[in-house]
Design an enzyme around this catalytic site. Sequence first.
Site, PDB file in Angstrom:
ATOM      1  N   ASN A   7      24.729  78.597 -98.119  1.00 19.27           N
ATOM      2  CA  ASN A   7      24.569  77.152 -98.331  1.00 19.27           C
ATOM      3  C   ASN A   7      25.249  76.477 -97.149  1.00 19.27           C
ATOM      4  O   ASN A   7      26.469  76.346 -97.106  1.00 19.27           O
ATOM      5  CB  ASN A   7      25.206  76.741 -99.652  1.00 19.27           C
ATOM      6  CG  ASN A   7      25.061  75.249 -99.939  1.00 19.27           C
ATOM      7  OD1 ASN A   7      24.580  74.483 -99.101  1.00 19.27           O
ATOM      8  ND2 ASN A   7      25.481  74.824-101.113  1.00 19.27           N
ATOM      9  N   ARG A  99      19.887  78.107 -99.265  1.00 16.50           N
ATOM     10  CA  ARG A  99      19.628  76.849 -99.943  1.00 16.50           C
ATOM     11  C   ARG A  99      19.115  75.860 -98.901  1.00 16.50           C
ATOM     12  O   ARG A  99      19.762  75.628 -97.881  1.00 16.50           O
ATOM     13  CB  ARG A  99      20.906  76.289-100.570  1.00 16.50           C
ATOM     14  CG  ARG A  99      20.681  74.941-101.243  1.00 16.50           C
ATOM     15  CD  ARG A  99      21.984  74.199-101.468  1.00 16.50           C
ATOM     16  NE  ARG A  99      21.745  72.905-102.097  1.00 16.50           N
ATOM     17  CZ  ARG A  99      22.503  71.835-101.920  1.00 16.50           C
ATOM     18  NH1 ARG A  99      23.540  71.887-101.105  1.00 16.50           N
ATOM     19  NH2 ARG A  99      22.225  70.708-102.533  1.00 16.50           N
TER      20      ARG A  99
END
Length: 424
Positions: A7, A99
């Site tokens: 992420n 992500r």
Amino acid sequence: MNILVLNSGSSSIKFQVVQTDSALIARDGDRCLAKGQVERIGSLALVAFQAADRAPLKEDVPLRDYRSALDRIVRWVISPESGIEGVTSMADIHIVGHRVVHGGEKFRASTLIDDAVLSGIEDCIELAPLHNPANVRGIRAAREVFGRGVPQVAVFDTSFHATMPETAYLYGIPYHLYRRYKIRRYGFHGTSHRYLAYRYRVLNKLAKEDVNIITLHLGNGCSACAIKNGESVNTSMGFTPLEGMVMGTRAGDVDVSVIEYLSHKEGLSLPEMITLLNKQSGLLGLSGLTSDMRELLEEEKENGDRRASLAIDVFCASARRRIGAYLAELGGADAVVFSGGIGENSAVIRQRVCRGLEPLGIVLDEARNAALKKGQTGRVSKSGSRVKIDVIATNEELLIARDAFRAVSGLPQPTYSPRKSRKS
């Protein structure tokens, strides 16, 4: 398979190493082998890594870019220092899952990343200028560290909300502006809301089609989602993550005329106004103290600070209004689910959000709510409450890892297509 989940933020990378495969998914036995984050990339970075029951590693180390930050993560993951069972070389990391905040209307499912997909993610940068550039840098860094032999998969925050009908995602602006520029509500935190719908279904032994709930992801960023038959039919964030509920530093819903008015009164440019609404508003702007809900609650308790109380009350009222709206949207719901850093950990905020909702069939059990430990999953509504109140710890990384495994293995992915609006 061992999946490295990344992420990538504006100056940070959070990660998990998740072990998953078809058998583990079937019995809900996926394992998080390690997790951590690197913050302040580009200067003296803050590193915090944790594997299993070992003592955490914390250090300050100069890391100039995403490549060097990811290289530091990978070197630790495969080192004896981490002690991760079965991960001793780069060959033991089989897939990298990313992500990605914005997939626009193009990406409605998690997707193997090739040059065309990367170009499509870059095309969405104008829709998410604060987020997608960092996601792209993370993908490029992983290519440099692992080479092209290790597959990478993009999992999009927006894809879960692709099932919203036109009545939910269109703004009341000239339709040709939507057709020309794709100005619409996209919604975010989709992987979190999707996980909550999945976990609620598993805990209650339901079919997907029987999941009719309202989910609240309450953290520094906040969003609500109306989920009908296991699919998103409305959500509070919009064209960008600025729209919706009051958040840590984001204003949420504001009359757009305020921008012109304040720009004239304060002499602020448009970029300065957007910065004010994104980074100087919300809990921080209302309290004048902090964006951290824990600190505001402490300030209210210890010093009775009026502005701290005001900020908390506005925050809770903002969430409460969304619950009421989505009860109407769904024609009733089976449960309200709290999650996110605030939703999972603050019994006080859950209690204040639910205050006054009893006539709508939402009745909190204050003893159960207070007794639930931070980060635990549990039911906190009274036994006779028509609408249940659950707390579920979110786990976006798990779904990213599973989607990455499915994409590489050629297994069917969850896909999300728009619902057709009912004709009036």
